[in-house]
Design a protein around this motif. Structure first.
Motif, PDB file in Angstrom:
ATOM      1  N   PRO A  69     -16.597  23.343 -16.547  1.00 34.57           N
ATOM      2  CA  PRO A  69     -15.495  22.661 -16.869  1.00 34.57           C
ATOM      3  C   PRO A  69     -14.867  21.726 -15.856  1.00 34.57           C
ATOM      4  N   LEU A  70     -14.382  20.560 -16.685  1.00 34.55           N
ATOM      5  CA  LEU A  70     -13.408  19.688 -15.802  1.00 34.55           C
ATOM      6  C   LEU A  70     -12.239  20.175 -15.300  1.00 34.55           C
ATOM      7  N   LEU A  71     -11.913  19.973 -14.241  1.00 38.14           N
ATOM      8  CA  LEU A  71     -10.359  20.352 -13.543  1.00 38.14           C
ATOM      9  C   LEU A  71      -9.723  19.002 -13.338  1.00 38.14           C
ATOM     10  N   THR A  72      -8.524  19.347 -12.798  1.00 40.96           N
ATOM     11  CA  THR A  72      -7.746  18.299 -12.485  1.00 40.96           C
ATOM     12  C   THR A  72      -8.171  17.388 -11.441  1.00 40.96           C
ATOM     13  N   PRO A  73      -8.245  16.183 -11.518  1.00 34.68           N
ATOM     14  CA  PRO A  73      -8.922  15.363 -10.259  1.00 34.68           C
ATOM     15  C   PRO A  73      -7.901  15.445  -9.226  1.00 34.68           C
ATOM     16  N   ALA A  74      -8.507  14.990  -8.168  1.00 36.89           N
ATOM     17  CA  ALA A  74      -7.967  14.888  -6.848  1.00 36.89           C
ATOM     18  C   ALA A  74      -6.915  13.736  -6.974  1.00 36.89           C
ATOM     19  N   VAL A  75      -5.841  13.649  -6.280  1.00 33.32           N
ATOM     20  CA  VAL A  75      -4.728  12.586  -6.387  1.00 33.32           C
ATOM     21  C   VAL A  75      -5.406  11.514  -5.351  1.00 33.32           C
ATOM     22  N   PRO A  76      -5.429  10.333  -5.652  1.00 30.75           N
ATOM     23  CA  PRO A  76      -5.979   9.240  -4.890  1.00 30.75           C
ATOM     24  C   PRO A  76      -5.032   9.106  -3.753  1.00 30.75           C
ATOM     25  N   VAL A  77      -5.597   8.306  -2.666  1.00 27.77           N
ATOM     26  CA  VAL A  77      -4.737   8.323  -1.541  1.00 27.77           C
ATOM     27  C   VAL A  77      -5.111   6.763  -1.249  1.00 27.77           C
ATOM     28  N   LEU A  78      -3.713   6.006  -1.053  1.00 24.99           N
ATOM     29  CA  LEU A  78      -3.924   4.673  -1.021  1.00 24.99           C
ATOM     30  C   LEU A  78      -4.344   4.183   0.479  1.00 24.99           C
ATOM     31  N   SER A  79      -5.351   3.323   0.302  1.00 29.10           N
ATOM     32  CA  SER A  79      -5.534   2.805   1.785  1.00 29.10           C
ATOM     33  C   SER A  79      -5.399   1.226   2.268  1.00 29.10           C
ATOM     34  N   SER A  80      -5.536   0.495   1.183  1.00 30.63           N
ATOM     35  CA  SER A  80      -5.004  -0.789   1.648  1.00 30.63           C
ATOM     36  C   SER A  80      -4.485  -1.595   0.422  1.00 30.63           C
ATOM     37  N   PRO A  81      -3.494  -2.545   0.634  1.00 30.12           N
ATOM     38  CA  PRO A  81      -2.654  -2.836   1.658  1.00 30.12           C
ATOM     39  C   PRO A  81      -2.132  -1.876   2.306  1.00 30.12           C
ATOM     40  N   ALA A  82      -1.695  -1.718   3.589  1.00 28.61           N
ATOM     41  CA  ALA A  82      -0.962  -0.593   4.186  1.00 28.61           C
ATOM     42  C   ALA A  82       0.482  -0.515   3.730  1.00 28.61           C
ATOM     43  N   SER A  83       0.986   0.683   3.748  1.00 27.92           N
ATOM     44  CA  SER A  83       2.514   0.681   3.256  1.00 27.92           C
ATOM     45  C   SER A  83       3.361  -0.462   4.123  1.00 27.92           C
ATOM     46  N   ASN A  84       4.422  -1.151   3.329  1.00 28.02           N
ATOM     47  CA  ASN A  84       5.249  -2.113   3.824  1.00 28.02           C
ATOM     48  C   ASN A  84       4.396  -3.225   4.489  1.00 28.02           C
ATOM     49  N   ALA A  85       3.082  -3.637   4.123  1.00 26.80           N
ATOM     50  CA  ALA A  85       2.546  -4.744   4.646  1.00 26.80           C
ATOM     51  C   ALA A  85       3.249  -6.120   4.014  1.00 26.80           C
ATOM     52  N   ILE A  86       3.343  -6.859   5.082  1.00 34.01           N
ATOM     53  CA  ILE A  86       3.952  -8.359   4.823  1.00 34.01           C
ATOM     54  C   ILE A  86       2.966  -9.547   4.908  1.00 34.01           C
ATOM     55  N   ASN A  87       3.013 -10.466   4.294  1.00 33.79           N
ATOM     56  CA  ASN A  87       2.175 -11.525   4.444  1.00 33.79           C
ATOM     57  C   ASN A  87       0.824 -11.111   3.730  1.00 33.79           C
ATOM     58  N   VAL A  88       0.951 -10.620   2.589  1.00 33.53           N
ATOM     59  CA  VAL A  88      -0.261 -10.277   1.874  1.00 33.53           C
ATOM     60  C   VAL A  88      -0.625 -11.467   0.886  1.00 33.53           C
ATOM     61  N   THR A  89      -1.764 -11.802   0.776  1.00 28.17           N
ATOM     62  CA  THR A  89      -2.393 -12.916  -0.092  1.00 28.17           C
ATOM     63  C   THR A  89      -1.950 -12.747  -1.475  1.00 28.17           C
ATOM     64  N   GLY A  90      -1.989 -13.723  -2.010  1.00 29.63           N
ATOM     65  CA  GLY A  90      -1.549 -13.902  -3.533  1.00 29.63           C
ATOM     66  C   GLY A  90      -2.392 -13.234  -4.414  1.00 29.63           C
ATOM     67  N   SER A  91      -3.697 -12.786  -3.997  1.00 29.78           N
ATOM     68  CA  SER A  91      -4.940 -12.202  -4.811  1.00 29.78           C
ATOM     69  C   SER A  91      -5.440 -10.980  -3.858  1.00 29.78           C
ATOM     70  N   PRO A  92      -4.444 -10.022  -3.677  1.00 30.90           N
ATOM     71  CA  PRO A  92      -4.907  -8.919  -2.837  1.00 30.90           C
ATOM     72  C   PRO A  92      -6.043  -8.043  -3.498  1.00 30.90           C
ATOM     73  N   THR A  93      -6.787  -7.102  -2.750  1.00 27.78           N
ATOM     74  CA  THR A  93      -7.623  -6.116  -3.254  1.00 27.78           C
ATOM     75  C   THR A  93      -6.900  -4.889  -2.798  1.00 27.78           C
ATOM     76  N   LEU A  94      -6.538  -3.949  -3.921  1.00 29.10           N
ATOM     77  CA  LEU A  94      -6.003  -2.682  -3.674  1.00 29.10           C
ATOM     78  C   LEU A  94      -7.231  -1.684  -3.441  1.00 29.10           C
ATOM     79  N   GLN A  95      -7.082  -1.021  -2.504  1.00 30.10           N
ATOM     80  CA  GLN A  95      -8.174   0.096  -2.300  1.00 30.10           C
ATOM     81  C   GLN A  95      -7.576   1.280  -2.266  1.00 30.10           C
ATOM     82  N   TRP A  96      -8.294   2.285  -2.578  1.00 29.10           N
ATOM     83  CA  TRP A  96      -7.856   3.823  -2.385  1.00 29.10           C
ATOM     84  C   TRP A  96      -9.158   4.816  -2.269  1.00 29.10           C
TER      85      TRP A  96
END
Length: 168
Positions: free
Chosen positions: A52-79
């Protein structure tokens, strides 16, 4: 053959076996063959099953960092946080923390743990979150993270007048 990590390898005189202590959401593969006093027969075709399938784990955001500044116009979000129960992810990016239809920039489903977005607007705050899901259940959304895009170089201007070669 081809099985590298055996969970159970047994001989018994029945056509049914009860398995216990299987991990939820993991895909297991199985095959059988008959054995008698004349020897062993060929293995059956390989089949698979998933407890049986259970509830998946909650993803943990990794990039960009929280409150990151000067991020490019086409960033890659990672978790991170992929577990055996996570089949796909919903990624939302918005211009405010309400994530409503008027502020939503991206609302997409994918199976990978990263997503390139853009082009985004310069000097703008963006907020993003991710949740995991499978056919049986959905995790809650991750924390919400904010990032601010950089000031981009100006675009190439278009010359209007006078036309090339005009005499004025």
């Amino acid at each position: 053959t081809g099985f590298t990590r055996l969970v159970k390898d047994t001989t018994f005189a029945d056509t049914t076996i009860q398995m216990s202590s299987l991990d939820n959401c993991v895909i297991y593969y199985w095959k059988v063959r008959g054995i008698n006093s004349a020897g062993a027969g060929s293995y059956s075709a390989v089949r698979n099953f998933r407890p049986p399938l259970l509830t998946p784990a909650v993803p943990v955001l990794s990039s960009p960092a929280s409150n990151a500044i000067n991020v490019t116009g086409s960033p890659t979000l990672q978790w991170t946080g992929r577990d055996a129960c996570s089949d796909n992810y919903t990624v939302q990016v918005a211009r405010d923390t309400n994530f409503n239809s008027t502020s939503l920039v991206t609302n997409t489903v994918l199976s990978d743990t990263s997503r390139s977005i853009g082009p985004l607007t310069a000097l703008t705050d963006y907020f993003w979150k991710v949740r995991a899901f499978n056919v049986a259940d959905t995790s809650v959304y991750s924390e919400i993270r904010k990032f601010t895009t950089a000031l981009f170089p100006p675009s190439t201007p278009s010359l209007v007048s006078p036309s090339n070669g005009d005499t004025i």
